[in-house]
Design an enzyme around this catalytic site. Sequence first.
Site, short mmCIF file in Angstrom:
data_model
loop_
_atom_site.label_atom_id
_atom_site.label_comp_id
_atom_site.label_asym_id
_atom_site.label_seq_id
_atom_site.Cartn_x
_atom_site.Cartn_y
_atom_site.Cartn_z
N PRO A 7 0.82 -1.21 0.00
CA PRO A 7 0.00 0.00 0.00
C PRO A 7 0.86 1.26 0.00
CG PRO A 7 -0.06 -1.06 2.17
CD PRO A 7 0.69 -1.98 1.25
N ASP A 8 0.33 2.37 -0.57
CA ASP A 8 1.05 3.63 -0.43
C ASP A 8 0.66 4.27 0.90
OD1 ASP A 8 -1.41 4.82 -0.82
OD2 ASP A 8 -0.91 5.76 -2.74
N PHE A 9 1.01 5.52 1.12
CA PHE A 9 0.75 6.15 2.41
C PHE A 9 -0.53 6.97 2.41
CE2 PHE A 9 5.21 5.25 2.10
CZ PHE A 9 5.44 4.63 3.31
N ARG A 10 -0.71 7.80 1.36
CA ARG A 10 -1.73 8.84 1.44
C ARG A 10 -2.95 8.64 0.57
NH1 ARG A 10 3.19 10.76 2.18
NH2 ARG A 10 3.59 11.87 4.13
N ASP A 57 11.19 -0.30 0.18
CA ASP A 57 10.89 -1.71 -0.09
C ASP A 57 12.00 -2.45 -0.81
OD1 ASP A 57 10.60 -0.80 -2.78
OD2 ASP A 57 8.45 -0.50 -2.51
N GLN A 111 11.88 7.33 -2.75
CA GLN A 111 11.50 7.49 -1.34
C GLN A 111 11.12 6.15 -0.74
OE1 GLN A 111 8.80 11.31 -1.11
NE2 GLN A 111 8.72 10.45 -3.16
N ASN A 112 11.13 5.11 -1.57
CA ASN A 112 10.60 3.83 -1.10
C ASN A 112 11.62 3.06 -0.28
OD1 ASN A 112 8.39 4.64 -2.50
ND2 ASN A 112 8.68 3.23 -4.22
N HIS A 162 14.90 7.92 1.66
CA HIS A 162 14.33 7.70 2.99
C HIS A 162 14.86 6.42 3.63
CE1 HIS A 162 10.72 10.52 1.89
NE2 HIS A 162 11.84 11.17 2.13
P1 OAD Z 1 2.16 8.84 -0.97
O1 OAD Z 1 1.26 7.77 -0.48
O2 OAD Z 1 2.17 10.13 -0.25
O3 OAD Z 1 1.82 9.16 -2.49
C1 OAD Z 1 1.65 8.15 -3.46
C2 OAD Z 1 1.21 8.80 -4.76
O4 OAD Z 1 1.15 7.79 -5.76
C3 OAD Z 1 -0.16 9.44 -4.68
O5 OAD Z 1 -0.15 10.66 -5.41
C4 OAD Z 1 -1.06 8.40 -5.37
O6 OAD Z 1 -2.17 8.99 -6.02
C5 OAD Z 1 -0.12 7.81 -6.36
N1 OAD Z 1 -0.38 6.42 -6.74
C6 OAD Z 1 -0.80 5.37 -5.98
N2 OAD Z 1 -0.85 4.24 -6.68
C7 OAD Z 1 -0.46 4.55 -7.95
C8 OAD Z 1 -0.29 3.82 -9.17
N3 OAD Z 1 -0.52 2.49 -9.24
N4 OAD Z 1 0.12 4.50 -10.27
C9 OAD Z 1 0.38 5.83 -10.21
N5 OAD Z 1 0.23 6.57 -9.10
C10 OAD Z 1 -0.16 5.94 -7.99
O7 OAD Z 1 3.63 8.19 -1.07
P2 OAD Z 1 5.04 8.95 -1.18
O8 OAD Z 1 4.92 10.15 -2.03
O9 OAD Z 1 6.03 7.93 -1.57
O10 OAD Z 1 8.15 8.14 4.43
O11 OAD Z 1 5.26 9.39 0.32
C11 OAD Z 1 6.44 10.04 0.71
C12 OAD Z 1 6.89 9.61 2.08
O12 OAD Z 1 5.83 9.77 3.02
C13 OAD Z 1 7.24 8.15 2.18
O13 OAD Z 1 8.59 7.90 1.80
C14 OAD Z 1 7.01 7.81 3.63
C15 OAD Z 1 5.84 8.68 3.97
O14 OAD Z 1 5.86 9.24 5.23
C16 OAD Z 1 8.83 7.10 5.02
O15 OAD Z 1 8.58 5.95 4.81
C17 OAD Z 1 9.92 7.48 5.93
#
Ligand code: OAD
Length: 278
Positions: free
Chosen positions: A38-41, A114, A111-112, A131
């Site tokens: 999963p992503d974060f936001r 994984d 930033q990943n 990160h």
């Molecule tokens: P976010 O979860 O903030 O953002 C992910 C982005 O990817 C969002 O804009 C989603 O819409 C988009 N997205 C999700 N799935 C997608 C897909 N299949 N194709 C295209 N876009 C997609 O994640 P990051 O930007 O990586 O810190 O977050 C930055 C940092 O915040 C992370 O490194 C983490 C967190 O706190 C640490 O782990 C230390």
Amino acid sequence: RTLSERSISAVADLINSGKVRRVVVMTGAGISTAAGIPDFRSPETGLYANLASLDLPEPEAVFDLSFFKENPRPFYALAKELYPGRYHPTVSHVFISLLASKNLLHQLFTQNIDCLERAAGIPEDLIVEAHGSFATQRCVECKTTYDDDKMRDHVRRGDVPRCEAKTGGLEGVCDGLVKPDIVFFGEQLPRSFFDRMPKAAQADLVLVMGTSLQVHPFASLPNQAMEYVPRVLFNMERVGTLGSQADDVLVLGDCDTGVRKLADALGWGEELEKVWKE
Ligand code: OAD
Ligand code: ZN
């Protein structure tokens, strides 16, 4: 054809013309969601929306150093889910590895945490893990590194490893909390990030993939590129300043689909699928 499809073929023509030699790629959690991480936001599926069960003051606290020192358990519950080894690189990771094998990748900033970039075969010297990652770990008190195998065992069980460094004191061992070398809120980014930052300014093409660009200083990286340099965003949504410059290209939607379109336009489509399936 849509505007973005015309633009994708323009980007492909630029690469195939030989004028592009230094592609700088900036990535976030969105390039790994197709791998099952999963992503974060993202509002429904993101980790921050699904941490309620972990008893946190706010979701970001799971990556907050002072909170971790008070209560490391929520982080270790999450680490059990995120720990590398269970997941495979996506089409987007493999596309970046193709850029590297064709000597076009100048630098990848991710930033990943994984480790899927390494798993996709991107050379380590071309990767900046801005990160940090789960690859190494150390004590938050005395900074002594901690054994990889023991770490894996603890993470699998979801429990908290403690430092075994010898101290002179009565108890004999440090017993501080062990934490993976992931950059928490309240910590500096690794030196490599700042050392390699000038590479972003040397780009003649920037690809931004799967990041919300909400976390600084990483979020400012796309702005390091020269103004005339095309920047292509592969993301579900528009983010940061992408789209504000004349040569910005927005490829909105899931990044694997966007990347496949670019690969097809480049004539790399078959190779991409072949390497991905290996
Ligand atoms: P976010 O979860 O903030 O953002 C992910 C982005 O990817 C969002 O804009 C989603 O819409 C988009 N997205 C999700 N799935 C997608 C897909 N299949 N194709 C295209 N876009 C997609 O994640 P990051 O930007 O990586 O810190 O977050 C930055 C940092 O915040 C992370 O490194 C983490 C967190 O706190 C640490 O782990 C230390
Ligand atoms: Zn210690």
